[in-house]
Design a protein around this motif. Structure first.
Motif, PDB file in Angstrom:
ATOM      1  N   PHE A  25      -9.930   1.845   8.432  1.00  0.00           N
ATOM      2  CA  PHE A  25     -10.206   2.602   7.212  1.00  0.00           C
ATOM      3  C   PHE A  25     -10.527   4.065   7.532  1.00  0.00           C
ATOM      4  N   VAL A  26     -11.394   4.287   8.520  1.00  0.00           N
ATOM      5  CA  VAL A  26     -11.765   5.653   8.906  1.00  0.00           C
ATOM      6  C   VAL A  26     -10.538   6.426   9.374  1.00  0.00           C
ATOM      7  N   LEU A  27      -9.662   5.756  10.126  1.00  0.00           N
ATOM      8  CA  LEU A  27      -8.441   6.395  10.606  1.00  0.00           C
ATOM      9  C   LEU A  27      -7.566   6.861   9.451  1.00  0.00           C
ATOM     10  N   LYS A  28      -7.354   5.983   8.475  1.00  0.00           N
ATOM     11  CA  LYS A  28      -6.496   6.341   7.344  1.00  0.00           C
ATOM     12  C   LYS A  28      -7.087   7.495   6.543  1.00  0.00           C
ATOM     13  N   LYS A  89       0.401  -3.791  -0.610  1.00  0.00           N
ATOM     14  CA  LYS A  89       1.046  -3.293  -1.829  1.00  0.00           C
ATOM     15  C   LYS A  89       1.406  -1.824  -1.694  1.00  0.00           C
ATOM     16  N   ALA A  90       0.488  -1.035  -1.117  1.00  0.00           N
ATOM     17  CA  ALA A  90       0.737   0.403  -0.946  1.00  0.00           C
ATOM     18  C   ALA A  90       1.880   0.666   0.016  1.00  0.00           C
ATOM     19  N   SER A  91       2.131  -0.258   0.949  1.00  0.00           N
ATOM     20  CA  SER A  91       3.187  -0.042   1.946  1.00  0.00           C
ATOM     21  C   SER A  91       4.579  -0.064   1.336  1.00  0.00           C
ATOM     22  N   PHE A  92       4.703  -0.572   0.114  1.00  0.00           N
ATOM     23  CA  PHE A  92       6.008  -0.609  -0.547  1.00  0.00           C
ATOM     24  C   PHE A  92       6.212   0.575  -1.482  1.00  0.00           C
ATOM     25  N   VAL A  93       5.229   1.469  -1.526  1.00  0.00           N
ATOM     26  CA  VAL A  93       5.333   2.667  -2.358  1.00  0.00           C
ATOM     27  C   VAL A  93       5.721   3.834  -1.466  1.00  0.00           C
ATOM     28  N   THR A  94       6.809   4.511  -1.781  1.00  0.00           N
ATOM     29  CA  THR A  94       7.294   5.635  -0.981  1.00  0.00           C
ATOM     30  C   THR A  94       6.359   6.819  -1.159  1.00  0.00           C
ATOM     31  N   LYS A  95       5.838   7.314  -0.056  1.00  0.00           N
ATOM     32  CA  LYS A  95       4.953   8.480  -0.108  1.00  0.00           C
ATOM     33  C   LYS A  95       4.966   9.170   1.243  1.00  0.00           C
ATOM     34  N   PRO A 177       7.444   9.219   5.075  1.00  0.00           N
ATOM     35  CA  PRO A 177       7.029   8.002   4.353  1.00  0.00           C
ATOM     36  C   PRO A 177       6.991   6.760   5.232  1.00  0.00           C
ATOM     37  N   ALA A 178       7.913   6.663   6.201  1.00  0.00           N
ATOM     38  CA  ALA A 178       7.957   5.471   7.051  1.00  0.00           C
ATOM     39  C   ALA A 178       6.669   5.304   7.838  1.00  0.00           C
ATOM     40  N   ALA A 179       6.063   6.412   8.262  1.00  0.00           N
ATOM     41  CA  ALA A 179       4.820   6.339   9.035  1.00  0.00           C
ATOM     42  C   ALA A 179       3.701   5.737   8.194  1.00  0.00           C
ATOM     43  N   TRP A 180       3.652   6.100   6.924  1.00  0.00           N
ATOM     44  CA  TRP A 180       2.626   5.538   6.040  1.00  0.00           C
ATOM     45  C   TRP A 180       2.841   4.043   5.832  1.00  0.00           C
ATOM     46  N   ARG A 181       4.102   3.638   5.733  1.00  0.00           N
ATOM     47  CA  ARG A 181       4.378   2.202   5.563  1.00  0.00           C
ATOM     48  C   ARG A 181       3.865   1.411   6.757  1.00  0.00           C
ATOM     49  N   TYR A 182       4.123   1.942   7.965  1.00  0.00           N
ATOM     50  CA  TYR A 182       3.663   1.244   9.168  1.00  0.00           C
ATOM     51  C   TYR A 182       2.140   1.211   9.225  1.00  0.00           C
ATOM     52  N   LEU A 183       1.491   2.310   8.861  1.00  0.00           N
ATOM     53  CA  LEU A 183       0.033   2.356   8.892  1.00  0.00           C
ATOM     54  C   LEU A 183      -0.564   1.371   7.888  1.00  0.00           C
ATOM     55  N   ILE A 187      -2.881  -1.836   8.721  1.00  0.00           N
ATOM     56  CA  ILE A 187      -4.184  -2.066   8.104  1.00  0.00           C
ATOM     57  C   ILE A 187      -4.222  -3.438   7.441  1.00  0.00           C
ATOM     58  N   TRP A 188      -3.134  -3.799   6.760  1.00  0.00           N
ATOM     59  CA  TRP A 188      -3.043  -5.120   6.128  1.00  0.00           C
ATOM     60  C   TRP A 188      -3.201  -6.235   7.171  1.00  0.00           C
ATOM     61  N   LEU A 189      -2.470  -6.128   8.278  1.00  0.00           N
ATOM     62  CA  LEU A 189      -2.560  -7.142   9.335  1.00  0.00           C
ATOM     63  C   LEU A 189      -3.957  -7.180   9.950  1.00  0.00           C
ATOM     64  N   THR A 190      -4.554  -6.000  10.147  1.00  0.00           N
ATOM     65  CA  THR A 190      -5.891  -5.937  10.724  1.00  0.00           C
ATOM     66  C   THR A 190      -6.906  -6.623   9.823  1.00  0.00           C
ATOM     67  N   MET A 191      -6.872  -6.282   8.525  1.00  0.00           N
ATOM     68  CA  MET A 191      -7.834  -6.846   7.582  1.00  0.00           C
ATOM     69  C   MET A 191      -7.675  -8.360   7.462  1.00  0.00           C
ATOM     70  N   TRP A 192      -6.449  -8.821   7.334  1.00  0.00           N
ATOM     71  CA  TRP A 192      -6.230 -10.259   7.153  1.00  0.00           C
ATOM     72  C   TRP A 192      -6.485 -11.031   8.446  1.00  0.00           C
ATOM     73  N   SER A 193      -6.210 -10.421   9.583  1.00  0.00           N
ATOM     74  CA  SER A 193      -6.492 -11.082  10.864  1.00  0.00           C
ATOM     75  C   SER A 193      -7.995 -11.279  11.042  1.00  0.00           C
ATOM     76  N   ILE A 194      -8.755 -10.249  10.701  1.00  0.00           N
ATOM     77  CA  ILE A 194     -10.208 -10.359  10.812  1.00  0.00           C
ATOM     78  C   ILE A 194     -10.741 -11.385   9.819  1.00  0.00           C
TER      79      ILE A 194
END
Length: 206
Positions: A25-28, A89-95, A177-183, A187-194
């Motif tokens: 979260f702090v990184l983002k 959800k945010a990873s599917f939004v182009t930004k 935008p691709a970099a944001w999708r990966y980030l 984050i999604w994988l990190t949160m759900w893994s924890i």
């Protein structure tokens, strides 16, 4: 005294630097340049309070009353699942990185509330800072234990401020935008893994 302080920095730093929900979260937020100072300061203060409580002996209370740990575990897992779902959800939004509007993306109130949630609702915070560091501190004499805690607190401040303000160096990469999708998916994988790691012991015991 010096040995206790150095060991506090080393052990505390190794626990804090590990990839986790709080660091993701702090990184983002740091990449977005969205309130890096209050977020870094709040994370550091929370860690400082927890480390101080652990060195003072609060870890024994948590171990004595396991209900506290169970409530924190389920509440924290639910929060991490919710936050991870939002990141997915945010990873599917182009930004891309729009630095001029980054501060308007999230309000300060929302940033602070999310920081509190991602920190205080994560049971790993209590296990690492209160229980683990508190237990390790008992190997030192009473006069040296505060120095061990001070070293761990300093490591926390250095890490969160470095992460929060250093993340902006990645801004050129996140203009794509691709970099944001990966980030966001990281984050999604990190949160759900924890969250899964928190819930799994309960499921395994059924």
């Amino acid at each position: 005294m010096q040995t206790a302080f150095i060991q506090g920095m080393g052990i505390g730093g190794s626990l804090i630097i590990a990839v986790g929900a709080q660091n993701a979260f702090v990184l983002k937020q740091g990449i977005k340049r969205a309130y890096p100072l209050p977020i870094a300061l709040l994370c550091s203060i929370i860690d400082a309070l927890m480390i101080t409580a652990g060195v003072a002996g609060l870890g024994h209370i948590i171990e004595t009353f396991p209900t506290i740990k169970h409530v924190a575990s389920f509440g924290g897992a639910a929060f991490l699942i919710w936050y991870g779902a939002n990141a997915l959800k945010a990873s599917f939004v182009t930004k891309g990185m729009e630095m001029d509007h980054a501060q308007n993306a999230d309000t300060l109130r929302k940033a602070i509330l999310t920081t509190l949630g991602i920190s205080l609702l994560n049971p790993h915070l209590y296990l690492d800072t209160v229980v683990l560091l508190g237990s390790i501190s008992t190997q030192f004499e009473d006069a040296h234990r505060p120095w061990f805690g001070a070293g761990a607190v300093l490591a926390s401040f250095i890490w969160f401020f470095s992460l929060s303000f250093g993340a902006r160096l990645l801004a050129p990469i996140f203009s794509r935008p691709a970099a944001w999708r990966y980030l966001d998916r990281f984050i999604w994988l990190t949160m759900w893994s924890i969250a899964a790691a928190i819930i799994w012991p309960y499921l395994a015991a059924i």
